[in-house]
Design an enzyme around this catalytic site. Structure first.
Site, PDB file in Angstrom:
ATOM      1  N   ARG A 236      -4.887   1.544   9.575  1.00  0.00           N
ATOM      2  CA  ARG A 236      -3.705   2.174   9.166  1.00  0.00           C
ATOM      3  C   ARG A 236      -3.006   1.233   8.336  1.00  0.00           C
ATOM      4  NH1 ARG A 236      -6.155   5.864   9.979  1.00  0.00           N
ATOM      5  NH2 ARG A 236      -5.655   7.896  11.260  1.00  0.00           N
ATOM      6  N   GLU A 265       0.558   6.439   0.539  1.00  0.00           N
ATOM      7  CA  GLU A 265      -0.925   7.134   0.290  1.00  0.00           C
ATOM      8  C   GLU A 265      -0.550   8.172  -0.506  1.00  0.00           C
ATOM      9  OE1 GLU A 265      -4.195   7.196   3.019  1.00  0.00           O
ATOM     10  OE2 GLU A 265      -3.804   5.044   3.444  1.00  0.00           O
ATOM     11  N   HIS A 283      -9.020   4.893   0.909  1.00  0.00           N
ATOM     12  CA  HIS A 283      -9.138   5.748   2.269  1.00  0.00           C
ATOM     13  C   HIS A 283     -10.649   6.461   2.195  1.00  0.00           C
ATOM     14  CE1 HIS A 283      -6.327   6.930   5.858  1.00  0.00           C
ATOM     15  NE2 HIS A 283      -7.825   6.764   6.234  1.00  0.00           N
ATOM     16  N   GLY A 285     -12.897   5.127   4.392  1.00  0.00           N
ATOM     17  CA  GLY A 285     -13.749   4.643   5.581  1.00  0.00           C
ATOM     18  C   GLY A 285     -14.517   5.570   6.421  1.00  0.00           C
TER      19      GLY A 285
END
Length: 332
Positions: A236, A265, A283, A285
């Site tokens: 995070r 974001e 982001h 992942g």
């Protein structure tokens, strides 16, 4: 009257039609996010007013939003982390919150390794220079023989430890609830957080966002890193003080960083984009074909079970179920 389900994740159903098919077969009225980004509070409130269930991504589901959702029975998180959901408010309103733990562990762990290699070998920086017509040499370092510090040994942290075995790295870890049996089996040593950031060549974060983990990597912590160390964050963004990290990278007080998550974001107008010793990804992942498919199907099954009056497998706020069970017993 058909039940209405709001779906906010932008990737939901795009690579795997099964989740949407299951919802349509159940005769739910589906409402999709009309924007290519997380919804703002002002945008989500009108959509959630007559909603019975929501499959949510990174959108903020706070107390104000929930106060406008009198019919809402379930918030099904499309992912594992639920820090964007006001669990206290949801629980007080009797709304069940579910998530999809473990389905993206391999994906996030593999991206973590990719970022480690990218930063250590200057892959992205070399690629940028090549495209500009520059042919440069970069002195990187090998992962073999280095110390990997894993902060948080939940499913993703453990998966990372397993996947890096072939690199012959030494692994140290920190967690407020150490799993010593796992550590012994894997050859991992638990240490304190100050010891980890001092000893590790690569520090990788794998914790949920809480009051205790907010800005857990700041100016003081970065000052304790080795000057040759790399920071990786696929957890995070709020866990890292980005201004302090930028200063440490700019002044070469640490070697580099690999980031997939950010305090705000999507990332905009960040000084991090102006320096070469940081690799930035958007982001991604959990965004593999396999993980997205598993997240979508699990999120739908969680939601459908709640709306059908059944107990979902992956409930986060068990207090709601416990309260309902007690009320049923009392009324029997």
């Amino acid at each position: 009257m058909s039940r209405r389900v709001l779906i906010t994740p932008r990737t939901f159903g795009k690579t795997d039609p099964i989740p949407v098919t299951l919802l349509r077969k159940a005769d739910y009225e589906l409402v999709f996010n009309p924007f290519e980004r997380p919804l703002t509070q002002g945008e989500i409130i009108p959509l959630i007013r007559e909603t019975d269930g929501i499959i949510v991504g990174l959108d903020q589901i706070d107390e104000e939003v929930l106060s406008h959702a009198p019919r809402l029975q379930v918030i099904s998180k499309y992912g594992a982390g639920v820090n964007n959901i006001d669990l206290k408010s949801a629980t007080e309103r009797g709304i069940i919150v579910t998530n999809t733990p473990g389905v993206n562990s391999s994906a996030v762990a593999e991206l973590t390794i990719g970022l480690m290699l990218d930063v250590a070998r200057h892959i992205s920086d070399s690629d940028r220079k090549m495209r500009q017509g520059q042919w440069g040499k970069y002195l990187g370092f090998e992962l073999q023989g280095k110390v990997l510090g894993i902060v948080g040994t939940g499913q993703i942290g453990k998966m990372l430890a397993s996947k890096v075995q072939g690199f012959r790295m030494s692994i140290i870890a920190h967690d407020i609830e150490p799993d010593y049996a796992w550590a012994k089996k894997m050859g991992v040593s638990y240490v304190t957080f100050p010891e980890l950031i001092k000893e590790a060549d690569i520090v990788s974060l794998h914790l949920p966002l809480t009051e205790d983990t907010y800005h857990m990597i700041g100016q003081d912590e970065l000052a304790r890193f080795k000057p040759t160390a790399i920071l990786i964050n696929t957890s995070r963004g709020e866990m890292v003080d980005e201004e302090a990290l930028y200063a440490a990278l700019k002044e070469k007080r640490i070697l580099g960083a690999g980031l997939d998550v950010y305090e705000d974001e999507p990332l905009k107008n960040s000084l991090l984009t102006t320096i070469d010793n940081v690799v930035l990804t958007s982001h991604i992942g959990a965004h593999t074909e396999e993980a997205v498919k598993a997240m979508g199907r699990t999120a739908v099954l969680n939601l459908m079970k709640v709306l059908d009056g059944e107990a979902p497998e992956h409930i986060v706020n068990h207090e709601v179920n416990n309260r309902a069970a007690k009320e049923m017993r009392d009324n029997a």
